[in-house]
Design a protein around this motif. Structure first.
Motif, PDB file in Angstrom:
ATOM      1  N   PRO A 158       0.829  -1.206   0.000  1.00 16.68           N
ATOM      2  CA  PRO A 158       0.000   0.000   0.000  1.00 16.68           C
ATOM      3  C   PRO A 158       0.868   1.264   0.000  1.00 16.68           C
ATOM      4  N   ARG A 159       0.354   2.280  -0.654  1.00 10.40           N
ATOM      5  CA  ARG A 159       1.065   3.549  -0.699  1.00 10.40           C
ATOM      6  C   ARG A 159       0.876   4.287   0.614  1.00 10.40           C
ATOM      7  N   GLN A 160       1.841   5.121   0.929  1.00 18.66           N
ATOM      8  CA  GLN A 160       1.759   5.908   2.151  1.00 18.66           C
ATOM      9  C   GLN A 160       1.366   7.332   1.794  1.00 18.66           C
ATOM     10  N   SER A 161       0.669   7.972   2.712  1.00 17.98           N
ATOM     11  CA  SER A 161       0.352   9.384   2.509  1.00 17.98           C
ATOM     12  C   SER A 161       1.625  10.190   2.724  1.00 17.98           C
ATOM     13  N   MET A 162       1.625  11.407   2.230  1.00 16.97           N
ATOM     14  CA  MET A 162       2.793  12.271   2.416  1.00 16.97           C
ATOM     15  C   MET A 162       3.069  12.461   3.903  1.00 16.97           C
ATOM     16  N   GLN A 163       2.026  12.604   4.708  1.00 14.85           N
ATOM     17  CA  GLN A 163       2.220  12.790   6.151  1.00 14.85           C
ATOM     18  C   GLN A 163       2.895  11.566   6.781  1.00 14.85           C
ATOM     19  N   GLU A 164       2.495  10.366   6.374  1.00 18.79           N
ATOM     20  CA  GLU A 164       3.136   9.148   6.892  1.00 18.79           C
ATOM     21  C   GLU A 164       4.609   9.093   6.486  1.00 18.79           C
ATOM     22  N   ILE A 165       4.896   9.492   5.264  1.00 14.81           N
ATOM     23  CA  ILE A 165       6.278   9.500   4.781  1.00 14.81           C
ATOM     24  C   ILE A 165       7.110  10.481   5.603  1.00 14.81           C
ATOM     25  N   LEU A 166       6.586  11.684   5.800  1.00 15.15           N
ATOM     26  CA  LEU A 166       7.326  12.695   6.562  1.00 15.15           C
ATOM     27  C   LEU A 166       7.533  12.274   8.012  1.00 15.15           C
ATOM     28  N   LEU A 167       6.525  11.646   8.614  1.00 12.83           N
ATOM     29  CA  LEU A 167       6.663  11.175   9.990  1.00 12.83           C
ATOM     30  C   LEU A 167       7.712  10.066  10.093  1.00 12.83           C
ATOM     31  N   THR A 168       7.701   9.151   9.143  1.00  7.35           N
ATOM     32  CA  THR A 168       8.679   8.066   9.147  1.00  7.35           C
ATOM     33  C   THR A 168      10.092   8.614   8.973  1.00  7.35           C
ATOM     34  N   LEU A 169      10.261   9.519   8.028  1.00  8.08           N
ATOM     35  CA  LEU A 169      11.564  10.141   7.806  1.00  8.08           C
ATOM     36  C   LEU A 169      12.028  10.866   9.059  1.00  8.08           C
ATOM     37  N   GLY A 170      11.146  11.650   9.653  1.00  6.39           N
ATOM     38  CA  GLY A 170      11.490  12.396  10.867  1.00  6.39           C
ATOM     39  C   GLY A 170      11.863  11.476  12.016  1.00  6.39           C
ATOM     40  N   ASN A 171      11.124  10.398  12.182  1.00  8.71           N
ATOM     41  CA  ASN A 171      11.424   9.441  13.255  1.00  8.71           C
ATOM     42  C   ASN A 171      12.775   8.764  13.034  1.00  8.71           C
ATOM     43  N   ARG A 172      13.077   8.427  11.785  1.00 10.47           N
ATOM     44  CA  ARG A 172      14.378   7.822  11.473  1.00 10.47           C
ATOM     45  C   ARG A 172      15.506   8.792  11.804  1.00 10.47           C
ATOM     46  N   MET A 173      15.306  10.017  11.378  1.00  8.00           N
ATOM     47  CA  MET A 173      16.314  11.042  11.608  1.00  8.00           C
ATOM     48  C   MET A 173      16.556  11.233  13.111  1.00  8.00           C
ATOM     49  N   ARG A 174      15.477  11.353  13.870  1.00 10.96           N
ATOM     50  CA  ARG A 174      15.582  11.544  15.322  1.00 10.96           C
ATOM     51  C   ARG A 174      16.271  10.345  15.974  1.00 10.96           C
ATOM     52  N   ILE A 182      11.375  19.016  10.765  1.00 11.27           N
ATOM     53  CA  ILE A 182      11.581  17.797   9.958  1.00 11.27           C
ATOM     54  C   ILE A 182      11.342  16.565  10.816  1.00 11.27           C
ATOM     55  N   GLU A 183      11.904  16.553  12.022  1.00 10.32           N
ATOM     56  CA  GLU A 183      11.759  15.391  12.897  1.00 10.32           C
ATOM     57  C   GLU A 183      10.310  15.148  13.311  1.00 10.32           C
ATOM     58  N   CYS A 184       9.501  16.200  13.346  1.00  8.51           N
ATOM     59  CA  CYS A 184       8.077  16.058  13.703  1.00  8.51           C
ATOM     60  C   CYS A 184       7.198  15.783  12.490  1.00  8.51           C
ATOM     61  N   GLY A 185       7.805  15.734  11.303  1.00  5.77           N
ATOM     62  CA  GLY A 185       7.037  15.476  10.087  1.00  5.77           C
ATOM     63  C   GLY A 185       6.224  16.657   9.618  1.00  5.77           C
ATOM     64  N   LYS A 186       6.625  17.868  10.020  1.00  8.95           N
ATOM     65  CA  LYS A 186       5.864  19.063   9.666  1.00  8.95           C
ATOM     66  C   LYS A 186       6.543  19.898   8.583  1.00  8.95           C
ATOM     67  N   SER A 187       7.653  19.402   8.052  1.00 10.14           N
ATOM     68  CA  SER A 187       8.366  20.127   7.011  1.00 10.14           C
ATOM     69  C   SER A 187       8.927  19.141   6.001  1.00 10.14           C
ATOM     70  N   ILE A 188       8.875  19.519   4.747  1.00  9.29           N
ATOM     71  CA  ILE A 188       9.447  18.692   3.694  1.00  9.29           C
ATOM     72  C   ILE A 188      10.868  19.185   3.441  1.00  9.29           C
ATOM     73  N   PRO A 189      11.867  18.372   3.778  1.00  9.91           N
ATOM     74  CA  PRO A 189      13.247  18.834   3.598  1.00  9.91           C
ATOM     75  C   PRO A 189      13.642  18.877   2.121  1.00  9.91           C
ATOM     76  N   ARG A 190      14.436  19.887   1.785  1.00  6.20           N
ATOM     77  CA  ARG A 190      14.980  19.968   0.424  1.00  6.20           C
ATOM     78  C   ARG A 190      16.059  18.907   0.266  1.00  6.20           C
ATOM     79  N   ALA A 200      19.249   5.406   2.551  1.00  4.71           N
ATOM     80  CA  ALA A 200      18.956   4.722   3.818  1.00  4.71           C
ATOM     81  C   ALA A 200      17.860   5.469   4.582  1.00  4.71           C
ATOM     82  N   LEU A 201      17.897   6.798   4.536  1.00  2.00           N
ATOM     83  CA  LEU A 201      16.856   7.586   5.212  1.00  2.00           C
ATOM     84  C   LEU A 201      15.489   7.371   4.565  1.00  2.00           C
ATOM     85  N   LEU A 202      15.485   7.164   3.243  1.00  3.47           N
ATOM     86  CA  LEU A 202      14.235   7.061   2.504  1.00  3.47           C
ATOM     87  C   LEU A 202      13.800   5.613   2.222  1.00  3.47           C
TER      88      LEU A 202
END
Length: 79
Positions: A4-20, A47-55, A72-74
Motif C-alpha cells: 500500500p502507498r503511504q500518505s505524504m504525512q506518513e512518509i514525513l513522519l517516518t523520515l522524521g522518526n528515522r532522523m531523530r 523535519i523530525e516532527c514530520g511538519k516540514s518537507i526537507p529539500r 537509507a533515510l528514505l
C-alpha cells in the motif's frame, strides 16, 4: 498487488522518526545537530516532527552528518 502507498504525512513522519532515532543514537542534541549541519534548530525540529518537507540539499547534509546515505533515510517509503 503491491504494497500500500503511504500518505505524504506518513512518509514525513517516518523520515522524521528515522532522523531523530539516528541522531539520538549518536547522543547529539537537536540543537547541536542543527549547528553541525548549518541548520536552524527549528528546521531540524520541524523535519523530525514530520511538519516540514526537507529539500534535497538538506537531506544530503543530514545524511552525511548522521553517517548514512539519503537512500537509507528514505528506504521503504512509497508514495
Amino acid at each position: 498487488m503491491g504494497e500500500p502507498r503511504q500518505s505524504m504525512q506518513e512518509i514525513l513522519l517516518t523520515l522524521g522518526n528515522r532522523m531523530r532515532s539516528l541522531r539520538e543514537r549518536k547522543g547529539i542534541s537537536q540543537e547541536a545537530f542543527a549547528d553541525v549541519c548549518g541548520l536552524h534548530r527549528t528546521a531540524v525540529g520541524l523535519i523530525e516532527c514530520g511538519k516540514s518537507i526537507p529539500r534535497l540539499d538538506t537531506l544530503l547534509l543530514v545524511a552525511e552528518h548522521l553517517g548514512v546515505t539519503v537512500s537509507a533515510l528514505l528506504k521503504g517509503l512509497k508514495h
